[in-house]
Design a protein around this motif. Structure first.
Motif, PDB file in Angstrom:
ATOM      1  N   ARG A   1      -5.701  -2.837   7.058  1.00  0.00           N
ATOM      2  CA  ARG A   1      -5.549  -4.206   7.727  1.00  0.00           C
ATOM      3  C   ARG A   1      -4.601  -5.202   7.210  1.00  0.00           C
ATOM      4  NH1 ARG A   1      -8.020  -1.549  10.738  1.00  0.00           N
ATOM      5  NH2 ARG A   1      -9.657  -1.968  11.907  1.00  0.00           N
ATOM      6  N   LEU A   2      -4.717  -5.504   5.824  1.00  0.00           N
ATOM      7  CA  LEU A   2      -4.079  -6.605   5.140  1.00  0.00           C
ATOM      8  C   LEU A   2      -2.463  -5.871   4.776  1.00  0.00           C
ATOM      9  CD1 LEU A   2      -6.357  -8.261   2.735  1.00  0.00           C
ATOM     10  CD2 LEU A   2      -5.554  -8.829   4.972  1.00  0.00           C
ATOM     11  N   LEU A   3      -2.635  -4.543   4.204  1.00  0.00           N
ATOM     12  CA  LEU A   3      -1.205  -4.008   3.939  1.00  0.00           C
ATOM     13  C   LEU A   3      -0.531  -3.568   5.222  1.00  0.00           C
ATOM     14  CD1 LEU A   3      -2.066  -2.325   0.507  1.00  0.00           C
ATOM     15  CD2 LEU A   3      -1.457  -4.474   1.036  1.00  0.00           C
ATOM     16  N   GLN A   4      -1.081  -3.786   6.316  1.00  0.00           N
ATOM     17  CA  GLN A   4      -0.126  -3.420   7.413  1.00  0.00           C
ATOM     18  C   GLN A   4       0.787  -4.721   8.030  1.00  0.00           C
ATOM     19  OE1 GLN A   4      -0.016  -0.174   8.290  1.00  0.00           O
ATOM     20  NE2 GLN A   4      -1.283   0.051   6.832  1.00  0.00           N
TER      21      GLN A   4
ATOM     22  N   GLN B   1     -10.640   0.157   1.932  1.00  0.00           N
ATOM     23  CA  GLN B   1     -10.162   0.649   3.391  1.00  0.00           C
ATOM     24  C   GLN B   1      -9.742  -0.696   4.099  1.00  0.00           C
ATOM     25  OE1 GLN B   1     -13.004   2.897   5.657  1.00  0.00           O
ATOM     26  NE2 GLN B   1     -11.746   3.193   7.257  1.00  0.00           N
ATOM     27  N   SER B   2     -10.304  -1.638   4.147  1.00  0.00           N
ATOM     28  CA  SER B   2      -9.988  -2.872   4.947  1.00  0.00           C
ATOM     29  C   SER B   2      -8.505  -3.485   4.152  1.00  0.00           C
ATOM     30  CB  SER B   2     -10.945  -3.978   4.568  1.00  0.00           C
ATOM     31  OG  SER B   2     -12.252  -3.685   5.340  1.00  0.00           O
TER      32      SER B   2
ATOM     33  N   THR C   1       4.259 -11.393   3.492  1.00  0.00           N
ATOM     34  CA  THR C   1       3.113 -12.330   3.941  1.00  0.00           C
ATOM     35  C   THR C   1       2.544 -12.768   2.587  1.00  0.00           C
ATOM     36  OG1 THR C   1       2.748 -10.914   6.164  1.00  0.00           O
ATOM     37  CG2 THR C   1       0.948 -12.381   5.182  1.00  0.00           C
ATOM     38  N   VAL C   2       2.269 -14.153   2.752  1.00  0.00           N
ATOM     39  CA  VAL C   2       1.721 -14.878   1.640  1.00  0.00           C
ATOM     40  C   VAL C   2       0.237 -14.547   1.859  1.00  0.00           C
ATOM     41  CG1 VAL C   2       1.186 -17.324   0.617  1.00  0.00           C
ATOM     42  CG2 VAL C   2       3.491 -16.493   1.526  1.00  0.00           C
ATOM     43  N   VAL C   3      -0.539 -14.552   0.709  1.00  0.00           N
ATOM     44  CA  VAL C   3      -1.985 -14.290   0.784  1.00  0.00           C
ATOM     45  C   VAL C   3      -2.480 -15.463   0.204  1.00  0.00           C
ATOM     46  CG1 VAL C   3      -3.728 -12.796  -0.228  1.00  0.00           C
ATOM     47  CG2 VAL C   3      -1.878 -11.747   0.316  1.00  0.00           C
TER      48      VAL C   3
END
Length: 210
Positions: free
Chosen positions: A177-180, A172-173, A185-187
């Motif tokens: 959060r991240l995929l929004q 869910q996070s 975006t570089v991870v």
């Protein structure tokens, strides 16, 4: 602005240094080998302003006090893991290493999503629990990168079998959060090579079918 990845310790935990053109910097997750890390940063002439922790597992905190001793900078961690820094059971060092890794309490406790402004740096704090209760990710819009800790890796996700871990919460996070964030975006993960959100959306087997 630039970043450098510095793998440290037996688990090759990625410490990151985010460097401004004025040579001030932020240090993310100084996990171990404090002397090596301090020596390298000093040799570059960088001036640390703070230590930012994505979470408080032992392999991400071991060199915190070495950095503090050299530069006397504040440390940030999420409030849900404020007690982990000085508790070898909570941070996992006794369980996995058979030895105690403890550091002094954090100077600032993160609570809720917010924008941190430290010197010339501006970072969005994203609450991304699941790997651990207080896992956070730091998004730097100017850099187009997110420091994800052990939430998301290239081709994988964080483990959730440690105390406070929750697989569904982790997914869910990642999705909420991240995929929004922008897909380019570089991870910058806590272990292994960098990746991009686009690449993980397309190829990461753990994210398919959520």
């Amino acid at each position: 602005m630039k970043w450098e990845r510095i793998p440290l310790g037996s688990l090759q935990t990625n410490a990151y240094v985010l460097v401004h053109p004025n040579d001030t910097c932020l240090i993310f997750d100084p996990g171990s080998e404090g002397e090596k890390l301090v020596s390298y940063i000093s040799s570059q002439g960088w001036k640390p302003l703070a230590v930012l922790l994505t979470h408080a597992h032992f392999d991400h905190i071991g060199a915190v006090d070495d950095v503090r001793k050299r530069w006397n900078v504040p440390v940030y961690v999420h409030k849900n893991e404020k007690d982990w820094l000085n508790d070898a059971w909570l941070n996992g060092s006794l369980l996995f290493m058979g030895q105690e890794i403890k550091v002094k309490p954090a100077d600032y406790l993160l609570d809720g999503e917010q924008t941190l402004t430290i010197g010339e740096f501006s970072l969005r704090v994203l609450e991304t629990p699941g790997h651990s209760p207080g896992s956070v990710s730091y998004y730097c819009e100017e850099l187009g990168a997110v420091f994800s800790g052990d939430v998301l890796f290239a081709g994988s996700i964080g483990r959730t079998d440690l105390p406070g871990g929750n697989h569904d919460q982790l997914l869910q996070s990642i999705h909420e959060r991240l995929l929004q964030l922008p897909e380019e975006t570089v991870v910058l993960p806590g272990h292994g090579p960098e990746t991009t959100l686009m690449n993980e959306m397309e190829t990461n087997p753990f994210l398919n079918g959520f």
